[in-house]
Design a protein around this motif. Structure first.
Motif, mmCIF file in Angstrom:
data_model
loop_
_atom_site.group_PDB
_atom_site.id
_atom_site.type_symbol
_atom_site.label_atom_id
_atom_site.label_comp_id
_atom_site.label_asym_id
_atom_site.label_seq_id
_atom_site.Cartn_x
_atom_site.Cartn_y
_atom_site.Cartn_z
ATOM 1 N N GLY A 74 -1.674 6.390 -4.925
ATOM 2 C CA GLY A 74 -2.678 5.444 -4.446
ATOM 3 C C GLY A 74 -3.991 5.511 -5.200
ATOM 4 N N LYS A 75 -4.036 6.254 -6.298
ATOM 5 C CA LYS A 75 -5.290 6.406 -7.042
ATOM 6 C C LYS A 75 -5.433 5.243 -8.019
ATOM 7 C CE LYS A 75 -8.095 10.104 -8.946
ATOM 8 N NZ LYS A 75 -8.889 10.285 -7.708
ATOM 9 N N ASP A 134 0.826 -1.202 0.000
ATOM 10 C CA ASP A 134 0.000 0.000 0.000
ATOM 11 C C ASP A 134 0.859 1.251 0.000
ATOM 12 O OD1 ASP A 134 -2.286 -1.447 -0.060
ATOM 13 O OD2 ASP A 134 -2.855 -1.120 2.031
ATOM 14 N N LEU A 135 1.921 1.240 0.800
ATOM 15 C CA LEU A 135 2.796 2.403 0.874
ATOM 16 C C LEU A 135 3.503 2.644 -0.447
ATOM 17 C CD1 LEU A 135 3.942 4.634 2.637
ATOM 18 C CD2 LEU A 135 5.718 3.039 3.392
ATOM 19 N N ASN A 136 4.004 1.571 -1.059
ATOM 20 C CA ASN A 136 4.700 1.704 -2.342
ATOM 21 C C ASN A 136 3.766 2.180 -3.445
ATOM 22 O OD1 ASN A 136 7.197 0.926 -1.335
ATOM 23 N ND2 ASN A 136 6.832 -1.245 -1.716
ATOM 24 N N ASN A 137 2.543 1.652 -3.452
ATOM 25 C CA ASN A 137 1.572 2.075 -4.454
ATOM 26 C C ASN A 137 1.218 3.552 -4.281
ATOM 27 O OD1 ASN A 137 1.384 -0.401 -5.700
ATOM 28 N ND2 ASN A 137 -0.291 -1.118 -4.407
ATOM 29 N N THR A 138 1.155 3.996 -3.033
ATOM 30 C CA THR A 138 0.856 5.399 -2.768
ATOM 31 C C THR A 138 1.979 6.294 -3.271
ATOM 32 O OG1 THR A 138 -0.406 4.761 -0.800
ATOM 33 C CG2 THR A 138 0.258 7.063 -0.960
ATOM 34 N N GLY A 188 -15.108 7.979 -4.934
ATOM 35 C CA GLY A 188 -13.844 8.557 -5.362
ATOM 36 C C GLY A 188 -12.736 8.163 -4.411
ATOM 37 N N CYS A 189 -11.482 8.222 -4.870
ATOM 38 C CA CYS A 189 -10.376 7.817 -4.009
ATOM 39 C C CYS A 189 -9.149 8.685 -4.230
ATOM 40 C CB CYS A 189 -10.019 6.342 -4.237
ATOM 41 S SG CYS A 189 -9.244 5.990 -5.838
ATOM 42 N N ALA A 190 -8.297 8.719 -3.195
ATOM 43 C CA ALA A 190 -7.001 9.419 -3.237
ATOM 44 C C ALA A 190 -7.182 10.902 -3.573
ATOM 45 C CB ALA A 190 -6.059 8.709 -4.198
ATOM 46 N N ASP A 191 -6.196 11.493 -4.279
ATOM 47 C CA ASP A 191 -6.272 12.920 -4.606
ATOM 48 C C ASP A 191 -7.437 13.195 -5.551
ATOM 49 O OD1 ASP A 191 -4.099 14.140 -3.189
ATOM 50 O OD2 ASP A 191 -2.727 13.091 -4.533
ATOM 51 N N ALA A 192 -8.262 14.164 -5.178
ATOM 52 C CA ALA A 192 -9.423 14.501 -6.005
ATOM 53 C C ALA A 192 -9.017 15.382 -7.175
ATOM 54 C CB ALA A 192 -10.466 15.213 -5.158
ATOM 55 N N MET A 193 -9.455 15.011 -8.367
ATOM 56 C CA MET A 193 -9.310 15.876 -9.521
ATOM 57 C C MET A 193 -10.503 16.826 -9.559
ATOM 58 S SD MET A 193 -7.849 13.253 -12.435
ATOM 59 C CE MET A 193 -9.286 12.188 -12.403
ATOM 60 N N LEU A 194 -10.350 17.965 -10.194
ATOM 61 C CA LEU A 194 -11.398 18.982 -10.202
ATOM 62 C C LEU A 194 -12.724 18.413 -10.692
ATOM 63 C CD1 LEU A 194 -12.377 21.889 -9.884
ATOM 64 C CD2 LEU A 194 -11.509 22.358 -12.198
ATOM 65 N N THR A 222 -8.978 -0.507 -1.781
ATOM 66 C CA THR A 222 -7.880 -1.469 -1.837
ATOM 67 C C THR A 222 -6.564 -0.972 -1.240
ATOM 68 O OG1 THR A 222 -7.401 -0.700 -4.083
ATOM 69 C CG2 THR A 222 -8.825 -2.634 -3.867
ATOM 70 N N ASN A 223 -6.495 0.308 -0.893
ATOM 71 C CA ASN A 223 -5.254 0.860 -0.345
ATOM 72 C C ASN A 223 -5.558 1.506 1.004
ATOM 73 O OD1 ASN A 223 -2.960 2.477 0.270
ATOM 74 N ND2 ASN A 223 -2.407 2.591 -1.891
#
Length: 215
Positions: free
Chosen positions: A33-34, A24-28, A180-186, A160-161
């Motif tokens: 992590g998206k 999880d850390l490596n994927n992030t 939605g997951c991780a950093d949000a896009m506009l 999953t993360n």
């Protein structure tokens, strides 16, 4: 015992055993992590999955509550948190929607601080007072601290993360209509606000504002 259940359990054990501790850390680190992009429109009701029932203790009161009871009959934006970065992720998605609909009687924002690791869960409970100082008072009843094991439902809802934040839009029938997951896009942030408005308007026609007071 059910043979299918035994086979499924074995598959799950093999999958978890093959997963590295730092995956999880490596994927992030690699891509934030998206793992998927939020939809621009609502998931069709007949295709939507039900929100798993999650229990936890709110920041006010001593009794545990659960998301099934909290979310039934309302339009809910629910954030799954577990790390500091996940809180930032959730804010990126939710802030405009909460600013727009936060006072609507058919809307609520629920946050679940999920700590499946026993030691980390104990630490979070010890620092509940600190959480109360960082979470706005009006959201204390809707902020749950949970140590529930989510292993068997994570994949189904795309969670999953464990390092990133996940945000779900839940309808009055407890179905996940957007995520939605991780950093949000506009465009994802805008989609959440739009989709929330659609669900509120639909429910509003059935239950006019003021008929369902907030708790």
């Amino acid at each position: 015992m059910n043979q299918d259940a035994i086979i499924e359990e074995r598959r799950h054990i093999i999958k978890e055993a093959a997963k590295g501790y730092f995956d999880d850390l490596n994927n992030t680190r690699r891509h934030g992590g998206k793992t998927w992009i939020a939809p621009q429109t609502l998931i069709r009701e007949d295709k939507a999955l039900y929100l798993p029932n999650i229990s936890g203790k709110p920041l006010v009161g001593k009794k545990a509550v659960n998301t099934t009871t909290m979310c039934a009959g309302r339009i809910t934006v629910l954030a799954m948190l577990g790390t500091k970065i996940s809180e930032i992720h959730a804010k990126g998605f939710v802030d405009p929607t909460y600013e727009h609909y936060g006072t609507h009687p058919l809307f609520q924002y629920v946050q679940v601080n999920l700590q499946e690791n026993l030691l980390k869960s104990i630490l979070v409970n010890l620092f509940t007072k600190s959480l109360r100082s960082t979470v706005p008072p009006e959201l204390h009843p809707y902020y749950l601290v949970s140590s529930q094991n989510m292993e068997y439902v994570r994949d189904a809802i795309g969670m999953t993360n464990s390092k990133v934040g996940y945000v779900y839009l839940i309808d009055e029938n407890l179905k996940i209509r957007w995520g939605g997951c991780a950093d949000a896009m506009l465009e994802e942030t805008q989609a959440l606000e739009t989709c929330t408005g659609v669900l509120i308007k639909r429910l509003d026609k059935l239950k006019p504002p003021g008929t369902r007071p907030r708790t």
